[in-house]
Design a protein around this motif. Structure first.
Motif, short mmCIF file in Angstrom:
data_model
loop_
_atom_site.label_atom_id
_atom_site.label_comp_id
_atom_site.label_asym_id
_atom_site.label_seq_id
_atom_site.Cartn_x
_atom_site.Cartn_y
_atom_site.Cartn_z
N ALA A 1 0.83 -1.21 0.00
CA ALA A 1 0.00 0.00 0.00
C ALA A 1 0.86 1.26 0.00
O ALA A 1 0.42 2.32 -0.46
N ALA A 2 2.08 1.16 0.49
CA ALA A 2 2.94 2.34 0.58
C ALA A 2 3.65 2.65 -0.74
O ALA A 2 4.38 3.64 -0.83
N LEU A 3 3.46 1.80 -1.74
CA LEU A 3 4.20 1.95 -2.99
C LEU A 3 3.24 1.90 -4.17
O LEU A 3 2.10 1.42 -4.03
N PRO A 4 3.68 2.34 -5.37
CA PRO A 4 2.81 2.19 -6.54
C PRO A 4 2.52 0.70 -6.78
O PRO A 4 3.33 -0.15 -6.41
N PRO A 5 1.36 0.41 -7.39
CA PRO A 5 1.05 -1.00 -7.64
C PRO A 5 1.98 -1.60 -8.69
O PRO A 5 2.62 -0.89 -9.46
N ALA A 6 2.04 -2.94 -8.70
CA ALA A 6 2.83 -3.62 -9.73
C ALA A 6 2.25 -3.27 -11.10
O ALA A 6 1.03 -3.30 -11.28
N PRO A 7 3.10 -2.91 -12.08
CA PRO A 7 2.56 -2.50 -13.38
C PRO A 7 1.91 -3.65 -14.15
O PRO A 7 2.19 -4.82 -13.89
N ARG A 8 1.08 -3.27 -15.12
CA ARG A 8 0.36 -4.28 -15.91
C ARG A 8 1.31 -5.11 -16.76
O ARG A 8 0.96 -6.20 -17.21
N SER A 9 2.51 -4.59 -16.99
CA SER A 9 3.48 -5.34 -17.79
C SER A 9 3.82 -6.69 -17.16
O SER A 9 4.27 -7.61 -17.83
N VAL A 10 3.58 -6.83 -15.83
CA VAL A 10 3.88 -8.10 -15.17
C VAL A 10 3.02 -9.22 -15.77
O VAL A 10 3.52 -10.29 -16.13
N THR A 11 1.73 -8.96 -15.92
CA THR A 11 0.85 -10.01 -16.46
C THR A 11 1.10 -10.22 -17.95
O THR A 11 1.04 -11.35 -18.43
#
Ligand SMILES: O=C[C@H](O)[C@H](O)COP(=O)(O)O
Ligand SMILES: C=C(OP(=O)(O)O)C(=O)O
Length: 362
Positions: A13-23
């Motif tokens: 929650a303290a950081l930006p979410p994992a980008p969509r490039s992961v999926t």
């Protein structure tokens, strides 16, 4: 010492979410392993990340190379933040971010996740070795290709973890060079298991994994190498004999280079020849590479940001040459291949949506 750690949810929650490039990266790796994408999986990067700024500089260079060779290679960044040790040594940025054995895991998971999210934002899929299953929930949503290493591949908790991870998992042959343990691990990971995992709220939670259809073998050598055409053919025979798909990745480092990083180019050149000759079962190659050649001791002071503190790595220029060699080989292989059509796809994907990889309760 008893020191409660921040929960995976609090760190995320303290950081930006994992980008969509992961999926997208996971889908690209699966497509290669399924034979739907003729490109060569190329997992490349440092043995371990100890300086996140320097590792991000490396990631930037690799992302540019990945775009250049994108017709022929699916380039994945080694973003390894945990290190398995034969006996003892630095265990990686997540468990020991200060590199001095203090084990400040709270700082490690925060800094480590921050690095992974930033590295994934380059667009590169990330590779990660899951060493401690308890730490997996802090990082797993940023990872597109995972390894279970040569020192943990016999471990039931690691196999069960792999059976629920939402990305393809490579099982490395044992340090002894034996393949059977890794092949057993591929089979175990493909099955459903009930296991305890650390939930987002930090509580141990019982889940049922659905089985990982993209677990596969990684040849990393042992006392003798196993990257040559005969060893690869033998491994494929064993896989099909065990009822598994004939697909594997070969690590040019570790036992296959005798831990001499300068032998990696010869290994990669041999693998490129096998690929160019049309070996479609050879789905991927791994290279240990960083900004500057060689290694330094983790206790070295001043510590250089651009030199590995674990296994010695090839430098960037040597890496570029190898990427070009592999891209040419994959291009030649593609020229020989018949396009995969629905009727030639033998193993239908059993994938569920990533979010449902673990079912709640048995
Ligand atoms: O990849 C890195 C090392 O080979 C691995 O962590 C084991 O290292 P060690 O044998 O020096 O402990
Ligand atoms: C430790 C590693 O490999 P292996 O498990 O093959 O020794 C690694 O890839 O960093």
């Amino acid at each position: 010492m008893s020191d409660p750690l921040p929960t995976p949810a609090a760190i995320a929650a303290a950081l930006p979410p994992a980008p969509r490039s992961v999926t997208r990266g996971r889908a690209a790796v699966r497509a290669v392993l399924d034979g739907h994408d003729p490109r060569l999986l190329t997992i490349v990067g440092p043995c371990s990340v100890h300086d996140t700024d320097a590792a991000l500089e490396y990631a930037g260079r690799l992302a540019a190379a990945a775009r250049r060779y994108g017709d022929d290679l699916v380039v994945v960044l080694r973003a390894y933040l945990e290190k398995p040790r034969t006996v003892s040594g630095w265990t990686g940025l997540l468990p020991d971010p200060t590199l001095d054995g203090r084990g400040d895991v709270a700082t490690g998971v925060r800094r480590g996740r921050e690095f992974l999210v930033a590295a994934a934002a380059t667009g590169l899929p990330l590779a990660y070795e899951f060493v401690d299953p308890l730490l997996a929930p802090y990082v797993a949503d940023t990872v597109s290709w995972a390894a279970i290493g040569a020192r943990t591949v016999a471990s039931q908790p690691h196999r069960h973890l792999a059976s629920g991870l939402p990305m393809p998992v490579g099982m490395k042959n044992c340090v002894s060079g034996r393949l059977d343990t890794a092949i057993d691990a591929v089979r175990a990971a493909s099955l459903t298991h009930v296991l305890p995992v650390v939930g987002p709220d930090g509580r141990l939670t019982r889940v049922r994994s659905i089985g990982n259809p993209h677990a596969h073998l990684v040849l990393r050598g042992g006392p003798t190498p196993n990257y040559g055409a005969a060893a690869v053919a033998d491994a494929l025979t064993r896989l099909t004999g065990a009822g598994l798909p004939p697909r594997l990745v070969v690590d040019a480092s570790h036992g296959n280079s005798g831990k001499d990083h300068l032998r990696q180019p010869a290994v990669v050149t041999d693998l490129a020849a096998q690929v160019a000759a049309g070996n479609t079962a050879l789905a991927g190659v791994m290279i240990e590479s960083y900004l500057t050649d060689g290694r330094q001791a983790p206790a070295a002071r001043p510590l250089r940001p651009d030199v590995s503190v674990t296994d010695a790595c090839l430098d960037w220029n040597a890496t570029e040459r190898l990427l070009q060699t592999l891209a040419r080989a994959a291009g030649a292989r593609r020229g020989r291949m018949t396009p995969v059509t629905a009727s030639t796809v033998t193993a239908p994907s059993r994938l569920l949506a990533d979010a449902t990889r673990y079912e709640a309760g048995p």
